[in-house]
Design an enzyme around this catalytic site. Structure first.
Site, mmCIF file in Angstrom:
data_model
loop_
_atom_site.group_PDB
_atom_site.id
_atom_site.type_symbol
_atom_site.label_atom_id
_atom_site.label_comp_id
_atom_site.label_asym_id
_atom_site.label_seq_id
_atom_site.Cartn_x
_atom_site.Cartn_y
_atom_site.Cartn_z
ATOM 1 N N ASP A 31 0.707 -0.939 0.001
ATOM 2 C CA ASP A 31 -0.038 0.076 0.109
ATOM 3 C C ASP A 31 1.029 1.351 -0.069
ATOM 4 O OD1 ASP A 31 -2.310 1.465 -0.057
ATOM 5 O OD2 ASP A 31 -2.881 1.015 2.079
ATOM 6 N N ASN A 33 1.293 3.472 -2.900
ATOM 7 C CA ASN A 33 1.771 3.784 -4.342
ATOM 8 C C ASN A 33 1.099 5.346 -4.756
ATOM 9 O OD1 ASN A 33 2.514 1.295 -4.181
ATOM 10 N ND2 ASN A 33 1.351 0.370 -5.989
ATOM 11 N N GLY A 34 0.047 5.381 -4.475
ATOM 12 C CA GLY A 34 -0.832 6.610 -4.924
ATOM 13 C C GLY A 34 -0.197 7.896 -4.111
ATOM 14 N N ARG A 44 -0.715 8.927 -10.328
ATOM 15 C CA ARG A 44 -0.799 7.791 -9.125
ATOM 16 C C ARG A 44 -0.052 6.537 -9.955
ATOM 17 N NH1 ARG A 44 -4.428 7.074 -5.175
ATOM 18 N NH2 ARG A 44 -4.123 4.961 -5.666
ATOM 19 N N HIS A 48 2.502 3.089 -9.028
ATOM 20 C CA HIS A 48 2.331 1.626 -9.285
ATOM 21 C C HIS A 48 3.494 1.281 -10.195
ATOM 22 C CE1 HIS A 48 -1.629 2.068 -7.778
ATOM 23 N NE2 HIS A 48 -2.265 2.403 -8.800
ATOM 24 N N LEU A 143 10.652 -20.946 -2.768
ATOM 25 C CA LEU A 143 9.676 -20.133 -2.430
ATOM 26 C C LEU A 143 8.488 -20.263 -2.995
ATOM 27 C CD1 LEU A 143 9.096 -17.316 -0.300
ATOM 28 C CD2 LEU A 143 9.444 -16.415 -2.573
HETATM 29 C C1 IPE Z 1 -5.690 -2.832 -0.669
HETATM 30 O O1 IPE Z 1 -5.015 -1.504 -0.673
HETATM 31 C C2 IPE Z 1 -5.455 -3.595 -2.012
HETATM 32 C C3 IPE Z 1 -4.112 -3.732 -2.375
HETATM 33 C C4 IPE Z 1 -2.869 -3.336 -1.492
HETATM 34 C C5 IPE Z 1 -3.783 -4.359 -3.553
HETATM 35 P P1 IPE Z 1 -6.176 -0.393 -0.816
HETATM 36 O O2 IPE Z 1 -5.442 0.851 -0.898
HETATM 37 O O3 IPE Z 1 -7.135 -0.742 -2.143
HETATM 38 O O4 IPE Z 1 -7.119 -0.621 0.300
HETATM 39 P P2 IPE Z 1 -8.266 0.612 0.909
HETATM 40 O O5 IPE Z 1 -8.972 0.935 0.091
HETATM 41 O O6 IPE Z 1 -7.397 1.861 1.396
HETATM 42 O O7 IPE Z 1 -8.658 -0.195 2.239
HETATM 43 C C1 IPE Z 2 -1.640 0.063 -3.465
HETATM 44 O O1 IPE Z 2 -1.320 1.410 -3.545
HETATM 45 C C2 IPE Z 2 -1.691 -0.480 -4.925
HETATM 46 C C3 IPE Z 2 -2.944 -0.906 -5.163
HETATM 47 C C4 IPE Z 2 -4.145 -0.979 -4.278
HETATM 48 C C5 IPE Z 2 -3.227 -1.369 -6.424
HETATM 49 P P1 IPE Z 2 -2.612 2.570 -3.452
HETATM 50 O O2 IPE Z 2 -2.744 2.651 -4.948
HETATM 51 O O3 IPE Z 2 -3.735 2.218 -2.887
HETATM 52 O O4 IPE Z 2 -1.693 3.730 -2.831
HETATM 53 P P2 IPE Z 2 -2.589 4.773 -1.854
HETATM 54 O O5 IPE Z 2 -3.059 4.287 -0.875
HETATM 55 O O6 IPE Z 2 -3.427 5.711 -2.791
HETATM 56 O O7 IPE Z 2 -1.321 5.658 -1.370
HETATM 57 MG MG MG Z 3 -3.995 2.379 -0.888
#
Ligand code: IPE
Ligand code: IPE
Ligand code: MG
Length: 258
Positions: A31, A33-34, A44, A48, A143
């Site tokens: 979590d 990346n955005g 965003r 990724h 693994l």
């Molecule tokens: C959970 O992350 C899914 C992945 C990391 C692939 P999200 O960023 O989508 O989760 P929420 O929506 O904040 O709970």
């Molecule tokens: C996790 O990073 C990747 C996926 C859910 C695919 P996010 O895209 O959720 O990043 P944030 O939470 O917005 O920073």
């Molecule tokens: Mg997220």
């Protein structure tokens, strides 16, 4: 007199906890990346893209540390709610990453699996690449890497219930072991350690059945900045945890309490 080493507690799935304090099964919610991209005023999608090198780093760190099972949450059933441009980008990115790294993963003896992948919106070529990689690496004995893609823990449980009912097992004969046998990849052991990066502290529908007794660590670092040393730090923190599984034995991963 040397203190007697306490009995290693048994995990709910009946297998013993990891030897020498190394978690047998680590699962990562990748979590942040955005936010990584936003901090750099980038779209965003750049976040990724930057996640790829972390994925490779963490796989290698887990493998060399002696972790036997690594599960990575890459796309949830809820992530379909994101803007279509971002979803399309993720589909393309994952395909490129899978194709690029397939030879290396195979050469390292890694067995790759994809957990999920049922939605018809998944592009057919991507589903084929997943299937090809599973076939290519299916006999590997290193693994086991499970990529949770289009995954939802509740969905898996509902599917297992359907499959159980279809199999005609009488209700009174259903127990946890029989139920778990209907989950996808039923040989997957319980998760010992979940790492969720970016400081968020929630489960987001990830492997709900398998995390029943997992330890949790929530590093602040965003996934694209997470590297092997961070992963090893998490393994170190895990070693200090007491895993009691409901019992009372004074037990720290790896070593008994002094
Ligand atoms: C959970 O992350 C899914 C992945 C990391 C692939 P999200 O960023 O989508 O989760 P929420 O929506 O904040 O709970
Ligand atoms: C996790 O990073 C990747 C996926 C859910 C695919 P996010 O895209 O959720 O990043 P944030 O939470 O917005 O920073
Ligand atoms: Mg997220």
């Amino acid at each position: 007199m040397t203190p007697e080493r306490p009995e290693r507690p048994e995990r709910p799935d009946g297998t013993s906890a990891s030897p020498a304090g190394v978690p047998r099964h680590v699962a990562c919610v990748m979590d942040g990346n955005g936010r990584w991209a936003a901090r750099r005023s980038l779209p965003r999608t750049s976040g990724h893209r930057a996640a790829e090198s972390t994925v490779i780093d963490v796989i290698e760190a887990a493998r060399t540390a002696g972790v036997e099972w690594l599960s990575l949450y890459a796309f949830s059933t809820e992530n379909w709610r994101r803007p279509s441009g971002e979803v399309d980008f993720l589909m393309g990115l994952v395909r490129r990453v899978v194709r690029k790294h397939a030879p290396l993963l195979h050469a390292r003896g890694i067995r790759c699996r994809f957990l999920g992948v049922t939605d018809p919106r998944i592009p057919a070529p991507l589903a084929r690449d997943f299937a090809d990689l599973m076939t290519l690496t299916g006999a590997n004995r290193g693994l086991t890497l499970t990529v949770a893609f289009d995954h939802g823990g509740r969905g898996d449980i509902v599917e297992a219930a359907r499959s159980l009912i279809r199999s005609g097992v009488p209700a009174d004969a259903v127990d946890e072991r029989r139920f778990a046998a209907h989950l996808p990849f039923p040989d997957t052991p319980d998760v010992d350690l979940v790492i969720r990066t970016s400081g968020e502290q929630r489960i987001s529908n990830f492997m709900l059945w398998q995390v029943a007794y997992a330890e949790w660590i929530f590093p602040q670092v965003l996934w694209p900045d997470f590297r092997a040393p961070h992963f090893l730090e998490c393994l170190g923190a895990y070693r200090q945890r007491d895993r009691r599984f409901g019992a009372v034995a004074p037990y720290t991963n790896g070593e008994p309490h002094p």
